[in-house]
Design a protein around this motif. Structure first.
Motif, PDB file in Angstrom:
ATOM      1  N   PHE A  85       0.839  -1.187   0.000  1.00 39.92           N
ATOM      2  CA  PHE A  85       0.000   0.000   0.000  1.00 39.92           C
ATOM      3  C   PHE A  85       0.876   1.241   0.000  1.00 39.92           C
ATOM      4  O   PHE A  85       1.823   1.332   0.782  1.00 39.92           O
ATOM      5  CB  PHE A  85      -0.911   0.016   1.224  1.00 39.92           C
ATOM      6  N   PRO A  86       0.594   2.194  -0.853  1.00 40.74           N
ATOM      7  CA  PRO A  86       1.407   3.409  -0.873  1.00 40.74           C
ATOM      8  C   PRO A  86       1.214   4.210   0.402  1.00 40.74           C
ATOM      9  O   PRO A  86       0.146   4.224   0.997  1.00 40.74           O
ATOM     10  CB  PRO A  86       0.880   4.174  -2.091  1.00 40.74           C
ATOM     11  N   LYS A 105      -3.873   8.055   3.012  1.00 41.55           N
ATOM     12  CA  LYS A 105      -3.941   8.040   4.456  1.00 41.55           C
ATOM     13  C   LYS A 105      -5.183   7.365   5.013  1.00 41.55           C
ATOM     14  O   LYS A 105      -5.171   6.869   6.110  1.00 41.55           O
ATOM     15  CB  LYS A 105      -3.861   9.468   4.974  1.00 41.55           C
ATOM     16  N   SER A 106      -6.246   7.350   4.278  1.00 42.00           N
ATOM     17  CA  SER A 106      -7.488   6.825   4.842  1.00 42.00           C
ATOM     18  C   SER A 106      -7.998   5.649   4.009  1.00 42.00           C
ATOM     19  O   SER A 106      -7.593   5.443   2.873  1.00 42.00           O
ATOM     20  CB  SER A 106      -8.555   7.923   4.885  1.00 42.00           C
ATOM     21  N   ARG A 107      -8.895   4.904   4.620  1.00 40.89           N
ATOM     22  CA  ARG A 107      -9.519   3.777   3.916  1.00 40.89           C
ATOM     23  C   ARG A 107     -10.360   4.293   2.746  1.00 40.89           C
ATOM     24  O   ARG A 107     -10.519   3.599   1.743  1.00 40.89           O
ATOM     25  CB  ARG A 107     -10.367   2.968   4.878  1.00 40.89           C
ATOM     26  N   SER A 128     -10.080   2.956  -0.990  1.00 41.76           N
ATOM     27  CA  SER A 128     -11.209   2.369  -1.711  1.00 41.76           C
ATOM     28  C   SER A 128     -11.443   3.103  -3.030  1.00 41.76           C
ATOM     29  O   SER A 128     -11.811   2.478  -4.024  1.00 41.76           O
ATOM     30  CB  SER A 128     -12.469   2.380  -0.857  1.00 41.76           C
ATOM     31  N   CYS A 129     -11.205   4.422  -3.061  1.00 42.45           N
ATOM     32  CA  CYS A 129     -11.327   5.159  -4.324  1.00 42.45           C
ATOM     33  C   CYS A 129     -10.200   4.799  -5.283  1.00 42.45           C
ATOM     34  O   CYS A 129     -10.364   4.897  -6.494  1.00 42.45           O
ATOM     35  CB  CYS A 129     -11.328   6.666  -4.061  1.00 42.45           C
ATOM     36  N   GLY A 130      -9.054   4.394  -4.732  1.00 40.14           N
ATOM     37  CA  GLY A 130      -7.936   3.980  -5.562  1.00 40.14           C
ATOM     38  C   GLY A 130      -8.029   2.544  -6.030  1.00 40.14           C
ATOM     39  O   GLY A 130      -7.168   2.065  -6.758  1.00 40.14           O
ATOM     40  N   GLY A 131      -9.050   1.831  -5.593  1.00 38.59           N
ATOM     41  CA  GLY A 131      -9.250   0.465  -6.027  1.00 38.59           C
ATOM     42  C   GLY A 131      -8.479  -0.564  -5.220  1.00 38.59           C
ATOM     43  O   GLY A 131      -8.401  -1.729  -5.601  1.00 38.59           O
ATOM     44  N   MET A 132      -7.888  -0.156  -4.097  1.00 35.89           N
ATOM     45  CA  MET A 132      -7.117  -1.094  -3.278  1.00 35.89           C
ATOM     46  C   MET A 132      -7.996  -1.902  -2.343  1.00 35.89           C
ATOM     47  O   MET A 132      -7.623  -2.994  -1.942  1.00 35.89           O
ATOM     48  CB  MET A 132      -6.075  -0.333  -2.474  1.00 35.89           C
ATOM     49  N   ILE A 133      -9.138  -1.362  -1.985  1.00 28.18           N
ATOM     50  CA  ILE A 133     -10.103  -2.062  -1.142  1.00 28.18           C
ATOM     51  C   ILE A 133     -11.372  -2.230  -1.969  1.00 28.18           C
ATOM     52  O   ILE A 133     -11.858  -1.275  -2.561  1.00 28.18           O
ATOM     53  CB  ILE A 133     -10.400  -1.277   0.146  1.00 28.18           C
ATOM     54  N   SER A 134     -11.899  -3.427  -1.987  1.00 24.88           N
ATOM     55  CA  SER A 134     -13.112  -3.696  -2.754  1.00 24.88           C
ATOM     56  C   SER A 134     -14.294  -2.922  -2.181  1.00 24.88           C
ATOM     57  O   SER A 134     -14.407  -2.736  -0.970  1.00 24.88           O
ATOM     58  CB  SER A 134     -13.416  -5.196  -2.727  1.00 24.88           C
ATOM     59  N   LEU A 136     -15.335  11.831  -1.528  1.00 22.95           N
ATOM     60  CA  LEU A 136     -14.084  12.043  -2.261  1.00 22.95           C
ATOM     61  C   LEU A 136     -14.311  11.998  -3.765  1.00 22.95           C
ATOM     62  O   LEU A 136     -13.723  12.787  -4.516  1.00 22.95           O
ATOM     63  CB  LEU A 136     -13.053  10.994  -1.853  1.00 22.95           C
ATOM     64  N   VAL A 137     -15.170  11.100  -4.217  1.00 19.51           N
ATOM     65  CA  VAL A 137     -15.493  11.020  -5.646  1.00 19.51           C
ATOM     66  C   VAL A 137     -16.167  12.308  -6.099  1.00 19.51           C
ATOM     67  O   VAL A 137     -15.818  12.870  -7.135  1.00 19.51           O
ATOM     68  CB  VAL A 137     -16.379   9.787  -5.949  1.00 19.51           C
ATOM     69  N   CYS A 138     -17.107  12.798  -5.302  1.00 21.39           N
ATOM     70  CA  CYS A 138     -17.837  14.020  -5.678  1.00 21.39           C
ATOM     71  C   CYS A 138     -16.935  15.245  -5.671  1.00 21.39           C
ATOM     72  O   CYS A 138     -17.170  16.192  -6.419  1.00 21.39           O
ATOM     73  CB  CYS A 138     -19.019  14.226  -4.738  1.00 21.39           C
ATOM     74  N   GLU A 139     -15.905  15.241  -4.833  1.00 21.45           N
ATOM     75  CA  GLU A 139     -14.964  16.350  -4.815  1.00 21.45           C
ATOM     76  C   GLU A 139     -14.033  16.322  -6.023  1.00 21.45           C
ATOM     77  O   GLU A 139     -13.549  17.360  -6.450  1.00 21.45           O
ATOM     78  CB  GLU A 139     -14.137  16.329  -3.528  1.00 21.45           C
TER      79      GLU A 139
END
Length: 134
Positions: free
Chosen positions: A8-9, A13-15, A19-25, A38-41
Motif C-alpha cells: 500500500f502506498p 492516508k485513509s480507507r 477504496s477510491c484507488g481500487g485497493m479495497i473492494s 471524495l469522488v464528488c470532490e
C-alpha cells in the motif's frame, strides 16, 4: 522476480482514499459515504450528470463567506472592468456538488429506497458511485 505482495502506498492516508484507488473492494466497505464524498470532490457535477443521465440539484451547497483579501481583490477586478468572484459565483459553483446531493439524485433515478421507511438508500447509491469510479 519475487514480489512482496500488495504494497500500500504511504501517500494514501485513509480507507476512503484506498477504496477510491481500487485497493479495497467496494463490497468490503462498511461506510461508503466518505469515499463517495471524495469522488464528488474530484469529479465535476456536469460529468456525473452526463454519466448517470440525471439532474443533480445543489440543495446543501453553500459558499463560504469572502475574506477581506477576497473582497479587496474583487473590488480591484471590478474597478478594472472585469467581473468579480461574487458576480461569477454561479459559474464557479456550477460544477461543485456535495455527496448527499449526488446520492439523493442517484437514489431517485435508480429507485434505491429502504423497504420499511421509504427513505433513500444512500449507502447503496454510495457503493454504486464508488464502484463506477473505480
Amino acid at each position: 522476480c519475487d514480489s512482496p505482495g500488495i504494497v500500500f502506498p504511504s501517500v494514501l492516508k485513509s480507507r476512503a482514499e484506498m477504496s477510491c484507488g481500487g485497493m479495497i473492494s467496494v463490497h468490503n466497505i462498511k461506510d461508503a459515504l466518505e469515499p463517495a464524498q471524495l469522488v464528488c470532490e474530484s469529479v465535476p457535477r456536469s460529468v456525473l450528470e452526463a454519466f448517470y443521465g440525471t439532474r443533480i440539484t445543489a440543495t446543501q451547497l453553500q459558499r463560504p463567506p469572502l475574506s477581506h483579501a477576497d473582497e479587496v481583490r474583487n473590488a480591484r477586478v471590478k474597478r478594472l472592468g472585469g467581473s468579480s468572484e461574487a458576480e461569477s459565483g454561479q459559474d464557479q459553483q456550477g460544477d461543485e456538488c456535495c455527496a448527499s446531493d449526488v446520492l439523493d439524485a442517484l437514489c431517485r433515478q435508480r429507485k434505491f429506497f429502504q423497504q420499511r421507511s421509504g427513505l433513500p438508500d444512500l449507502h447503496r447509491a454510495a457503493k454504486l458511485l464508488v464502484s463506477d469510479y473505480t
